[in-house]
Design a protein around this motif. Structure first.
Motif: not given
Length: 115
Positions: A4-5, A17-19, A55-57, A64-67
């Motif tokens: 949710r935003l 989005v990243a948060g 952009r958030g991804l 280093g949170v996502l690959e």
């Protein structure tokens, strides 16, 4: 994964989005090795542009949170659940320091000085 935003949040949408993804990881909704839905699906669910989601991804990838893996999509990195907490704390520190008139350079100098 339920994201949710907050419409009243002053942060840019890509940061929200990243948060939201960091929060989902920290709360155990997804863990290391789990695959995220495609950006297009996330954008539709959140009601934002797909480029905003991407952009958030990318921000999370750089942290280093996502690959990102060709043919396998976007997955949560090993250790991301611990790293996402730390990254969030660092962001909060930088924001708090900025409110008090300190720059990122000032914070780095404080850390080097073993405060």
């Amino acid at each position: 994964m339920l994201l949710r935003l907050n419409a009243s949040d002053p942060r840019p949408l890509h940061e929200q989005v990243a948060g939201a993804i960091r929060r989902a990881i920290a709360e155990g909704e997804c863990g290391p090795g789990d695959r995220l839905p495609p950006a297009r699906e996330l954008s539709q669910a959140l009601g934002v542009n797909a480029n905003t989601v991407l952009r958030g991804l990318r921000t999370l990838r750089d942290e280093g949170v996502l690959e990102f893996r060709r043919g396998r999509g976007v997955t949560v990195a090993d250790g991301a659940d611990r790293r996402s907490d730390l990254v969030e704390q660092v962001r909060a520190l930088v924001e708090a320091a900025a409110r008090q008139g300190y720059s990122k350079t000032d914070i780095i100098e404080m850390i080097k000085g073993d405060v």
